[in-house]
Design a protein around this motif. Sequence first.
Motif, PDB file in Angstrom:
ATOM      1  N   GLY A   1      -9.880 -10.591  29.268  1.00 19.24           N
ATOM      2  CA  GLY A   1      -8.463 -10.764  29.553  1.00 19.24           C
ATOM      3  C   GLY A   1      -7.598  -9.632  29.052  1.00 19.24           C
ATOM      4  O   GLY A   1      -6.372  -9.694  29.145  1.00 19.24           O
ATOM      5  N   GLY A   2      -8.227  -8.605  28.484  1.00 17.09           N
ATOM      6  CA  GLY A   2      -7.471  -7.426  28.080  1.00 17.09           C
ATOM      7  C   GLY A   2      -7.254  -7.241  26.594  1.00 17.09           C
ATOM      8  O   GLY A   2      -6.607  -6.272  26.173  1.00 17.09           O
ATOM      9  N   VAL A   3      -7.763  -8.154  25.761  1.00 15.42           N
ATOM     10  CA  VAL A   3      -7.611  -7.989  24.309  1.00 15.42           C
ATOM     11  C   VAL A   3      -8.657  -6.986  23.816  1.00 15.42           C
ATOM     12  O   VAL A   3      -9.850  -7.177  24.065  1.00 15.42           O
ATOM     13  CB  VAL A   3      -7.792  -9.339  23.575  1.00 15.42           C
ATOM     14  N   PRO A   4      -8.259  -5.913  23.130  1.00 19.17           N
ATOM     15  CA  PRO A   4      -9.243  -4.964  22.596  1.00 19.17           C
ATOM     16  C   PRO A   4     -10.182  -5.669  21.627  1.00 19.17           C
ATOM     17  O   PRO A   4      -9.766  -6.566  20.884  1.00 19.17           O
ATOM     18  CB  PRO A   4      -8.378  -3.933  21.860  1.00 19.17           C
ATOM     19  N   ALA A   5     -11.445  -5.270  21.638  1.00 18.17           N
ATOM     20  CA  ALA A   5     -12.437  -5.915  20.771  1.00 18.17           C
ATOM     21  C   ALA A   5     -11.999  -5.902  19.315  1.00 18.17           C
ATOM     22  O   ALA A   5     -12.198  -6.884  18.581  1.00 18.17           O
ATOM     23  CB  ALA A   5     -13.788  -5.222  20.936  1.00 18.17           C
ATOM     24  N   SER A   6     -11.368  -4.813  18.886  1.00 14.96           N
ATOM     25  CA  SER A   6     -10.952  -4.695  17.489  1.00 14.96           C
ATOM     26  C   SER A   6      -9.828  -5.664  17.119  1.00 14.96           C
ATOM     27  O   SER A   6      -9.550  -5.869  15.945  1.00 14.96           O
ATOM     28  CB  SER A   6     -10.498  -3.268  17.197  1.00 14.96           C
ATOM     29  N   GLN A   7      -9.188  -6.275  18.142  1.00 11.67           N
ATOM     30  CA  GLN A   7      -8.084  -7.202  17.898  1.00 11.67           C
ATOM     31  C   GLN A   7      -8.459  -8.658  18.139  1.00 11.67           C
ATOM     32  O   GLN A   7      -7.624  -9.553  18.005  1.00 11.67           O
ATOM     33  CB  GLN A   7      -6.894  -6.826  18.792  1.00 11.67           C
ATOM     34  N   VAL A   8      -9.710  -8.889  18.495  1.00 17.53           N
ATOM     35  CA  VAL A   8     -10.142 -10.244  18.847  1.00 17.53           C
ATOM     36  C   VAL A   8      -9.970 -11.204  17.675  1.00 17.53           C
ATOM     37  O   VAL A   8      -9.411 -12.298  17.823  1.00 17.53           O
ATOM     38  CB  VAL A   8     -11.603 -10.239  19.347  1.00 17.53           C
ATOM     39  N   TYR A   9     -10.443 -10.818  16.488  1.00 20.22           N
ATOM     40  CA  TYR A   9     -10.355 -11.730  15.348  1.00 20.22           C
ATOM     41  C   TYR A   9      -8.901 -12.065  15.026  1.00 20.22           C
ATOM     42  O   TYR A   9      -8.541 -13.231  14.833  1.00 20.22           O
ATOM     43  CB  TYR A   9     -11.051 -11.135  14.121  1.00 20.22           C
ATOM     44  N   ALA A  10      -8.057 -11.042  14.995  1.00 22.29           N
ATOM     45  CA  ALA A  10      -6.641 -11.267  14.708  1.00 22.29           C
ATOM     46  C   ALA A  10      -6.012 -12.195  15.747  1.00 22.29           C
ATOM     47  O   ALA A  10      -5.192 -13.060  15.409  1.00 22.29           O
ATOM     48  CB  ALA A  10      -5.900  -9.938  14.664  1.00 22.29           C
ATOM     49  N   LYS A  11      -6.392 -12.026  16.992  1.00 18.76           N
ATOM     50  CA  LYS A  11      -5.868 -12.862  18.072  1.00 18.76           C
ATOM     51  C   LYS A  11      -6.301 -14.314  17.902  1.00 18.76           C
ATOM     52  O   LYS A  11      -5.507 -15.240  18.084  1.00 18.76           O
ATOM     53  CB  LYS A  11      -6.348 -12.325  19.424  1.00 18.76           C
ATOM     54  N   ILE A  12      -7.562 -14.508  17.541  1.00 17.26           N
ATOM     55  CA  ILE A  12      -8.100 -15.863  17.410  1.00 17.26           C
ATOM     56  C   ILE A  12      -7.432 -16.620  16.270  1.00 17.26           C
ATOM     57  O   ILE A  12      -7.118 -17.807  16.393  1.00 17.26           O
ATOM     58  CB  ILE A  12      -9.634 -15.809  17.208  1.00 17.26           C
ATOM     59  N   ILE A  13      -7.186 -15.941  15.146  1.00 21.87           N
ATOM     60  CA  ILE A  13      -6.658 -16.659  13.980  1.00 21.87           C
ATOM     61  C   ILE A  13      -5.133 -16.630  13.866  1.00 21.87           C
ATOM     62  O   ILE A  13      -4.573 -17.258  12.975  1.00 21.87           O
ATOM     63  CB  ILE A  13      -7.270 -16.119  12.664  1.00 21.87           C
ATOM     64  N   GLU A  14      -4.454 -15.926  14.777  1.00 23.15           N
ATOM     65  CA  GLU A  14      -3.011 -15.727  14.592  1.00 23.15           C
ATOM     66  C   GLU A  14      -2.225 -17.030  14.539  1.00 23.15           C
ATOM     67  O   GLU A  14      -1.197 -17.128  13.866  1.00 23.15           O
ATOM     68  CB  GLU A  14      -2.433 -14.798  15.664  1.00 23.15           C
ATOM     69  N   LYS A  15      -2.683 -18.036  15.242  1.00 25.41           N
ATOM     70  CA  LYS A  15      -2.007 -19.335  15.214  1.00 25.41           C
ATOM     71  C   LYS A  15      -2.830 -20.372  14.454  1.00 25.41           C
ATOM     72  O   LYS A  15      -2.599 -21.578  14.582  1.00 25.41           O
ATOM     73  CB  LYS A  15      -1.725 -19.816  16.639  1.00 25.41           C
ATOM     74  N   GLY A  16      -3.768 -19.890  13.662  1.00 22.90           N
ATOM     75  CA  GLY A  16      -4.638 -20.789  12.919  1.00 22.90           C
ATOM     76  C   GLY A  16      -3.926 -21.503  11.785  1.00 22.90           C
ATOM     77  O   GLY A  16      -2.850 -21.103  11.342  1.00 22.90           O
ATOM     78  N   SER A  17      -4.540 -22.556  11.307  1.00 20.85           N
ATOM     79  CA  SER A  17      -3.991 -23.319  10.191  1.00 20.85           C
ATOM     80  C   SER A  17      -4.177 -22.529   8.895  1.00 20.85           C
ATOM     81  O   SER A  17      -5.219 -21.908   8.671  1.00 20.85           O
ATOM     82  CB  SER A  17      -4.709 -24.668  10.078  1.00 20.85           C
ATOM     83  N   GLU A  18      -3.166 -22.556   8.047  1.00 18.36           N
ATOM     84  CA  GLU A  18      -3.233 -21.844   6.774  1.00 18.36           C
ATOM     85  C   GLU A  18      -3.647 -22.758   5.631  1.00 18.36           C
ATOM     86  O   GLU A  18      -3.833 -22.291   4.510  1.00 18.36           O
ATOM     87  CB  GLU A  18      -1.880 -21.200   6.450  1.00 18.36           C
ATOM     88  N   ARG A  19      -3.823 -24.008   5.921  1.00 17.38           N
ATOM     89  CA  ARG A  19      -4.135 -24.952   4.846  1.00 17.38           C
ATOM     90  C   ARG A  19      -4.945 -26.117   5.414  1.00 17.38           C
ATOM     91  O   ARG A  19      -4.669 -26.595   6.516  1.00 17.38           O
ATOM     92  CB  ARG A  19      -2.839 -25.468   4.229  1.00 17.38           C
TER      93      ARG A  19
END
Length: 407
Positions: free
Chosen positions: A232-250
Amino acid sequence: MKPNVIVALLVGLVLGFVGGRVTTGPSTKSEVAKAAPNSPAAPAPGGRRPVDPTVFKVPIENSPTHGSADALVTVVEFSDYECPFCSRANVTIEKLQEQYGKKLRVVMKQNPLSFHPRAKPAAIAAMAAGEQGKYWEYHAKLFANQKKLDDVSLEQYAKELGLNLDKWKAELGNPKFQDIITRDQALAGQLGASGTPAFFINGRFLSGAQPIANFQALIDEELVKAENLVKGGVPASQVYAKIIEKGSERAAPKAQPQQPAATVRKVEIPSDSPSFGPANAKVTIVEWSDFECPFCSRVGPTLSKIKESYAKDVRVVFRHQPLPFHPNAKLAAEASHAAHEQGKFWEYHDKLFANQKAMDRASLEKYAQELGLNVAKFKAALDSGKFKAKVEADMAAGNAVGANGTP
């Protein structure tokens, strides 16, 4: 109502009030119970445990990393070099790295548990090796030699890896490593990963030294998601950041389990432990506490009420459990015994809990002076480490009966 029943209710209120107490790993019951987080739960269809779909926001920060920034799956591991389950899991991680190659990145977080006395020195030694580019080589040495983590052995591993020994030794005292451990342990607690080993695979929690098939199944699930992001156009180096960006912090609060039947444990009471109440009291409460723990300070009013209401029937004995991520707690514990030696433990105890944010050496001496202690004698006790063994004996006794958290 009988005194022992009333005290049981009061203690129950204390435990309920401080229900958020810090625990330090899977062994909060006994040596046998250490394996509990690694014991298999009811398997999901296909023979593996179900994995919560929740994605957690697990920052990598400046943690040791093995693998490419373009890896589609990131495994963040919270581990302890003295934990036998961690060494078992390390073999699994090495096999996964071989299998998935560049698709897998491993990030190490430090969670040396309080009942493993050599785990923290080992973690610091590994990070000091990392300053010379050999964290992972040293990491492998530690897990391969888990029974030999004394200072001499740690230095031997540094020699075997060809490190600059003078530089390595100097780095052992670098306060930034303690800061990293404190940070990582706080993060583990926030995410509900207080035991070791604990893994977050693209932010999804997998606890314990599970069979490799359980890791593979979760990694394969996450690979499919990551590959779709790349398409979908997300650079491989940004995949992890993309996956967790809306993740739960607690982690969500866990439902309180039904309380098991009360277990009676044999708890020794050393003659030199501070206490109040008669020696022949009908009920004895042994408290393990940490002067830097905010939850411990909240217990004081309840204990005062017990003292007031059951002066003839209840004895309270104080023992020490300074937690490793509270940098001033251990010296404060020794200071309290220096005050106890002069007959003013409880007054000093109250001073410490009233001034939890100021427990450096100068403050400890100031409180001694305010209480009218012989300050020269007090300082000499701290300088000589006179009560260090007493504090460590309390810690060991607490660990032996499952009192690894406080209060």
